[in-house]
Design an enzyme around this catalytic site. Structure first.
Site, PDB file in Angstrom:
ATOM      1  N   TYR A   1      -6.249  -8.271 -45.820  1.00  0.00           N
ATOM      2  CA  TYR A   1      -5.780  -6.904 -45.586  1.00  0.00           C
ATOM      3  C   TYR A   1      -5.703  -6.109 -46.883  1.00  0.00           C
ATOM      4  O   TYR A   1      -5.055  -6.531 -47.844  1.00  0.00           O
ATOM      5  CB  TYR A   1      -4.406  -6.955 -44.926  1.00  0.00           C
ATOM      6  CG  TYR A   1      -3.747  -5.614 -44.719  1.00  0.00           C
ATOM      7  CD1 TYR A   1      -4.403  -4.587 -44.040  1.00  0.00           C
ATOM      8  CD2 TYR A   1      -2.456  -5.374 -45.188  1.00  0.00           C
ATOM      9  CE1 TYR A   1      -3.791  -3.354 -43.836  1.00  0.00           C
ATOM     10  CE2 TYR A   1      -1.830  -4.158 -44.979  1.00  0.00           C
ATOM     11  CZ  TYR A   1      -2.512  -3.149 -44.317  1.00  0.00           C
ATOM     12  OH  TYR A   1      -1.901  -1.938 -44.127  1.00  0.00           O
TER      13      TYR A   1
ATOM     14  N   ALA B   1     -10.854 -14.573 -56.318  1.00  0.00           N
ATOM     15  CA  ALA B   1     -11.696 -15.408 -55.434  1.00  0.00           C
ATOM     16  C   ALA B   1     -11.070 -16.754 -55.097  1.00  0.00           C
ATOM     17  O   ALA B   1     -11.764 -17.643 -54.595  1.00  0.00           O
ATOM     18  CB  ALA B   1     -13.093 -15.616 -56.019  1.00  0.00           C
TER      19      ALA B   1
ATOM     20  N   ASP C   1     -11.357 -16.738 -51.369  1.00  0.00           N
ATOM     21  CA  ASP C   1     -12.769 -16.741 -50.977  1.00  0.00           C
ATOM     22  C   ASP C   1     -13.379 -18.130 -51.150  1.00  0.00           C
ATOM     23  O   ASP C   1     -14.146 -18.601 -50.296  1.00  0.00           O
ATOM     24  CB  ASP C   1     -13.565 -15.738 -51.828  1.00  0.00           C
ATOM     25  CG  ASP C   1     -12.982 -14.338 -51.806  1.00  0.00           C
ATOM     26  OD1 ASP C   1     -12.286 -13.993 -50.834  1.00  0.00           O
ATOM     27  OD2 ASP C   1     -13.224 -13.586 -52.770  1.00  0.00           O
TER      28      ASP C   1
END
Length: 308
Positions: free
Chosen positions: A173, A261, A264
């Site tokens: 978000y 990251a 990720d």
């Protein structure tokens, strides 16, 4: 044939100040590229997964350069829509005296925002995505789309799942990308209800939905029908919910250099593991292993030689 994964998102050109400072009236810059889902795609490719990136770019030389660089990393570009007379989005990273980063974006006309705008083109893209067993996307992938484009995406995902495809969603978000909180809540709820695996982050979910605890996030997502939930909690590890069982998988304790990251890369290792017979708990441990390595380096993409 091994399973294939397609990852939907936006990759932008990235500018950072070059070492050495100003040269007269010039301010030298270094150019790279970045994006949450692209980071995940690169790490999945490095883990041996057959992965294609799904986005829209321009027909300019910089777009060609980005696709060529992704291919060097093993990320396929066959599903990239290169739109005529367009250029990719761009962002600038500035560092203050304390080393904290701030971002400036130029993405209002980015082609990725129009990826699903046209219903016929969206249907054609999903016809191609039917050849992939896994499909991943994030809250940023949703946020940049128009209302119509987002609905075309949702419609395509319904049919994709009916055909046996598995959908993975990371809430990721970013308030500045959404017109208002209610729209973000509605879109993310719809997306979670279409997900087979949810990879949210506790801070994001609390900011978006006001959950009071990690267990509250899991209960809400379970109520929305998500079968497999991996709630990332930073240094506290992750809370895994699957088939009625809740398990906390601890993160590795390391000296943190840069958290860029972290999520990720965790996503990449987790999904890569779940594409095999690896259990969710084992996959989470693999996610922590990769993320703990990434956060010991600067930047989103670590040297390939440093992969665990």
């Amino acid at each position: 044939m091994p399973d294939r994964v397609a990852i939907i998102g936006e990759c932008m050109l990235e500018l950072t100040h070059a070492p050495g400072g100003e040269h007269g009236s010039r301010l030298p810059m270094l150019m790279s590229y970045g994006g949450d889902t692209l980071n995940t795609a690169i790490y999945m490719a490095r883990l041996g997964v057959a992965v294609d990136y799904v986005t829209a770019l321009g027909d300019d030389k910089l777009s060609d350069w980005m696709i060529a660089e992704w291919r060097k990393e093993g990320v396929g570009g066959a599903l990239v829509d290169q739109q005529a007379n367009s250029v990719p989005g761009l962002y600038l990273i500035e560092l203050d005296e304390q080393g904290e980063r701030s971002f400036h974006y130029w993405r209002d006309s980015a082609p990725a925002k129009r990826l699903f705008d046209e219903q016929d083109k969206a249907a054609s893209l999903f016809a191609k995505l039917g050849a992939y067993q896994w499909l991943c996307l994030s809250g940023i992938s949703l946020a940049i789309l128009s209302d119509a484009g987002r609905q075309h995406l949702f419609d395509g995902l319904v049919d994709y799942r009916r055909g046996g495809g598995k959908v993975v969603f990371d809430g990721n978000y970013r308030p500045s990308l959404w017109t208002n909180l209610k729209l973000a809540q509605q879109a993310c709820e719809t997306m979670y209800r279409l997900a087979d695996i949810a990879l949210p982050t506790l801070d994001d979910e609390q900011q978006l939905f006001g959950d009071v605890s990690a267990n509250a996030v899991v209960e809400r997502l379970t109520g929305w029908g998500v079968d497999e939930i991996v709630l990332k909690m930073g240094s506290q590890g992750c809370l895994l919910a699957h088939k009625g069982q809740h398990t906390t998988v601890q993160a590795h304790k390391v000296d943190v250099v840069d958290t860029t990251a972290a999520g990720d890369s965790f996503n990449a290792a987790y999904v890569a593991a779940r594409m095999t017979d690896t259990t969710p708990a084992q996959a989470a441990a693999m996610g922590h292993q990769l993320a703990s390595t990434v956060i010991q380096h600067r930047g989103a993409i670590i040297p390939a030689s440093q992969m665990p």
